[in-house]
Design a protein around this motif. Structure first.
Motif, PDB file in Angstrom:
ATOM      1  N   UNK A  24       0.833  -1.200   0.000  1.00  0.00           N
ATOM      2  CA  UNK A  24       0.000   0.000   0.000  1.00  0.00           C
ATOM      3  C   UNK A  24       0.869   1.252   0.000  1.00  0.00           C
ATOM      4  N   UNK A  25       0.425   2.338  -0.636  1.00  0.00           N
ATOM      5  CA  UNK A  25       1.251   3.552  -0.727  1.00  0.00           C
ATOM      6  C   UNK A  25       1.776   4.060   0.621  1.00  0.00           C
ATOM      7  N   UNK A  61       5.672   4.310   1.693  1.00  0.00           N
ATOM      8  CA  UNK A  61       6.274   5.545   2.222  1.00  0.00           C
ATOM      9  C   UNK A  61       7.044   5.263   3.512  1.00  0.00           C
ATOM     10  N   UNK A  62       6.439   4.519   4.424  1.00  0.00           N
ATOM     11  CA  UNK A  62       7.104   4.230   5.697  1.00  0.00           C
ATOM     12  C   UNK A  62       8.350   3.369   5.492  1.00  0.00           C
ATOM     13  N   UNK A  63       8.249   2.327   4.675  1.00  0.00           N
ATOM     14  CA  UNK A  63       9.423   1.481   4.468  1.00  0.00           C
ATOM     15  C   UNK A  63      10.536   2.238   3.747  1.00  0.00           C
ATOM     16  N   UNK A  64      10.167   3.108   2.809  1.00  0.00           N
ATOM     17  CA  UNK A  64      11.177   3.891   2.094  1.00  0.00           C
ATOM     18  C   UNK A  64      11.876   4.862   3.033  1.00  0.00           C
ATOM     19  N   UNK A 114       8.908   6.850  -6.856  1.00  0.00           N
ATOM     20  CA  UNK A 114       7.783   6.866  -5.923  1.00  0.00           C
ATOM     21  C   UNK A 114       7.238   8.279  -5.729  1.00  0.00           C
ATOM     22  N   UNK A 115       8.109   9.261  -5.750  1.00  0.00           N
ATOM     23  CA  UNK A 115       7.671  10.646  -5.557  1.00  0.00           C
ATOM     24  C   UNK A 115       6.727  11.086  -6.664  1.00  0.00           C
ATOM     25  N   UNK A 126       5.000  14.139   0.648  1.00  0.00           N
ATOM     26  CA  UNK A 126       5.587  13.447   1.799  1.00  0.00           C
ATOM     27  C   UNK A 126       6.842  12.687   1.382  1.00  0.00           C
ATOM     28  N   UNK A 127       6.787  11.994   0.246  1.00  0.00           N
ATOM     29  CA  UNK A 127       7.972  11.303  -0.277  1.00  0.00           C
ATOM     30  C   UNK A 127       9.079  12.306  -0.589  1.00  0.00           C
TER      31      UNK A 127
END
Length: 122
Positions: free
Chosen positions: A35-36, A40-43, A86-87, A97-98
């Motif tokens: 999920x997006x 984001x959190x893992x990145x 991803x951004x 956020x990214x």
């Protein structure tokens, strides 16, 4: 000179092995949490931890094949090219956020790694 050449070759091989492990780690995390908001959190967390470890290794000097492998894994796992993709591929709020969060986490991680190396050096 032959011993020095051999060490360079083993470090290069270790760097490649570490880079492969880092790429597989990122692939596994993206597959496990697709999920997006999870991506984001893992990145962000991966960038922070990878830059912290890499900053530490660079400041203390990469002298063994194991350190070269860990450095390669950090570099590959924190791939900023993935961050760029991803951004631009997310909805606007998540894209912002990214855009801000990942580099901020990377810089914070790098500073923590450098600070840790300074503490260890004392």
């Amino acid at each position: 000179m032959p011993g020095r050449h051999q060490q360079s070759r083993s470090h290069t091989g270790a760097l490649v092995v570490g880079g492969t492990a880092g790429a597989l780690l990122r692939y596994g995390m993206t597959t496990a949490w697709p999920l997006p908001r999870h991506v984001f959190m893992t990145t962000t967390v991966t960038a922070a931890v990878a830059f912290m470890v890499a900053g530490f290794l660079v400041s203390v000097g990469v002298t063994t094949a194991l350190r070269a492998a860990v450095f390669g894994m950090c570099a590959s796992a924190a791939s900023l090219s993935a961050w760029a993709v991803l951004t631009i591929s997310q909805p606007p709020k998540l894209s912002i956020a990214f855009l801000i969060g990942t580099p901020a986490a990377a810089v914070a991680g790098l500073l923590c790694g450098l600070l840790a190396a300074r503490v260890v050096a004392r």
